[in-house]
Design an enzyme around this catalytic site. Structure first.
Site, short mmCIF file in Angstrom:
data_model
loop_
_atom_site.label_atom_id
_atom_site.label_comp_id
_atom_site.label_asym_id
_atom_site.label_seq_id
_atom_site.Cartn_x
_atom_site.Cartn_y
_atom_site.Cartn_z
N ASP A 158 39.54 49.99 35.92
CA ASP A 158 39.21 51.36 36.29
C ASP A 158 39.96 52.49 35.57
OD1 ASP A 158 38.12 49.55 38.07
OD2 ASP A 158 38.75 50.59 39.87
N GLU A 207 47.12 42.01 44.78
CA GLU A 207 46.03 42.44 43.89
C GLU A 207 46.47 42.38 42.43
OE1 GLU A 207 44.74 46.40 44.79
OE2 GLU A 207 42.86 46.18 43.67
C1 GLC Z 1 38.99 47.53 41.59
C2 GLC Z 1 39.19 46.77 40.28
C3 GLC Z 1 37.93 45.98 39.97
C4 GLC Z 1 37.62 45.04 41.15
C5 GLC Z 1 37.57 45.81 42.47
C6 GLC Z 1 37.50 44.89 43.68
O1 GLC Z 1 38.00 48.48 41.49
O2 GLC Z 1 39.49 47.63 39.24
O3 GLC Z 1 38.07 45.27 38.79
O4 GLC Z 1 36.43 44.38 40.95
O5 GLC Z 1 38.71 46.62 42.63
O6 GLC Z 1 38.57 43.99 43.68
#
Ligand code: GLC
Length: 423
Positions: A164, A394
């Protein structure tokens, strides 16, 4: 310790299971995410193969008629998440509420893993059902995210890249005019420490881009022509190139010769496109802003993905390997999501520095396949050490190893399970 962590990983996947689909983590991400589900399937495959296939099938419930596979399948609204179904406004395209952008297409590669791990009549049947759907999705990517057949994959939203808030997007995001941004309330910072999340600059533009898509009713042509953010990403390009190679093998497995021919053409084109993303100035593959015609001069974990794409010319191998060596001198744990020598590196802020287990998995796979086992092993050892030290977070700080972002994260658990199963 390993057995305890494996048990914990099982229970994370079970408790994030919402009945046939899995959420990434409680609170922060309460729906089904595209590439998260692909990795989740990989994790489930180590102890419940039926549930692994079900994860994939449920994701495809969100597939649109034109082949597009959304980055989020909402199913229902949840006020604790923003932007929800109303903001995306995709109702005229699909009966189930979804987002209007996609995510990195790791699925074909993971399905090949699943299938080759246990070739049975029943998995062959699953393959016959799923392969044409994946093909349609890849076709959507090639047609709409590479409309001028350059071979590299452009994206309409940083969220589509799955990475992101990479600093690479900062400059292209400056083109997004937010003067008429509708007021909104962020929900993510109610769940996670703000220092570990994207900033207001990014979020304002993320939301504006969602509204741009909604306002043109997610018309792919308009998006390719006019979306204010249109950037070729090394990550998407490599992941699709690798997925095309794996899908080609799967189409051959089910005797779909006509599909296989298209895939060969896409693979040739993808190799050409990836070559165009090479930047001599920084000796690496970098993103390219198609609106300004400028290459980024920044390196990130995606720079190493061309190994995974099976496409690094021998004269470029040393340069890529030495970027990793340099990063390891700065950081105890690899691979940082962004170049730690760059001034914009931020060791705990999402994709501006932290290590992600899924990126490590992709990079390590690629290095191993291309014969660089020492590097691959080091990355896997780092991933295991991070999880042993901080749990199923995460992402992780590459300098200290502390856990960042959400807790009990499905894809981190899934990667752990896959790594254990491969031992
Ligand atoms: C965030 C991450 C993305 C992932 C999502 C759910 O947006 O950047 O890569 O898929 O979270 O975990």
């Amino acid at each position: 310790m390993t057995t305890d962590l494996t048990k914990e990983a099982h229970s994370i996947l079970r408790s994030n299971d919402r009945g046939g689909y899995t959420i990434p983590t409680k609170g922060l991400y309460p729906f089904q995410w595209n590439w998260d589900s692909a990795f989740v399937a990989l994790g489930f495959a180590t102890f419940d193969e039926g549930r692994a296939w079900q994860e994939i099938e449920s994701l495809f419930e969100g597939q649109w008629e034109n082949g597009f596979l959304p980055h989020i399948v909402f199913r229902k609204d949840d006020p604790t998440y923003f932007p929800g179904p109303k903001e995306w406004g995709t109702a005229r395209h699909h009966w189930m509420p979804t987002s209007g952008i996609s995510q990195p297409p790791v699925l074909a590669t993971i399905i090949r893993n699943l299938y080759e791990r246990n070739k049975t009549d029943s998995s062959l049947l699953k393959l016959r059902q799923i392969v044409p759907k994946i093909f349609k999705w890849h076709n959507w990517y090639h047609k709409n995210r590479d409309p001028h057949a350059k071979g590299f994959i452009a994206t309409a939203h940083p969220w589509e890249t799955g990475r992101d808030n990479l600093p690479d997007w900062d400059e292209p995001l400056n083109n997004v005019d937010i003067s008429d941004l509708e007021p909104y309330v962020r929900r993510d910072i109610a769940h996670v420490n703000q220092e570990m999340r994207p900033q207001k600059f990014d979020y304002d533009r993320y939301v504006r881009l969602v509204h741009f898509g909604r306002d043109c009713s997610w018309n792919d042509h308009t998006i390719a022509q006019q979306n204010p953010f249109w950037v070729a990403d090394v990550g998407l390009t490599c992941i699709l190139l690798r997925a095309d190679r794996d899908l080609k093998i799967l189409t051959e497995e089910i005797g779909a010769v006509d599909l296989s021919k298209h895939l060969s053409a896409w693979i040739d084109k993808g190799e050409e496109g990836l070559d165009r993303l090479w930047h001599d100035g920084v000796l690496g593959y970098t993103s390219f802003d198609c609106r300004s015609g400028r290459h980024s001069n920044m390196l990130n974990a995606g720079t190493i993905l061309p190994f995974y794409a099976g496409c690094v010319p021998s004269q470029r191998v040393d340069a890529l390997l030495s970027h990793m060596e340099r990063w390891w001198k700065r950081c105890r744990f690899g691979i940082p999501s962004f170049d730690p020598d760059h001034t914009l590196f931020d060791s705990i802020r999402y994709w501006r520095g932290p290590v992600w287990a899924v990126m490590n998995w992709l990079i390590a796979r690629g290095l191993e396949d291309e014969g660089y086992e020492d590097y691959s092993k080091r990355i896997i050892d780092n991933t295991v050490a991070l999880i042993e030290g901080a749990g199923f977070r995460e992402n992780f700080c590459p300098a200290t190893g502390i856990g960042c972002g959400g807790h009990d994260f499905s894809w981190t658990a899934a990667i752990w399970l896959d790594l254990q199963a491969r031992k």
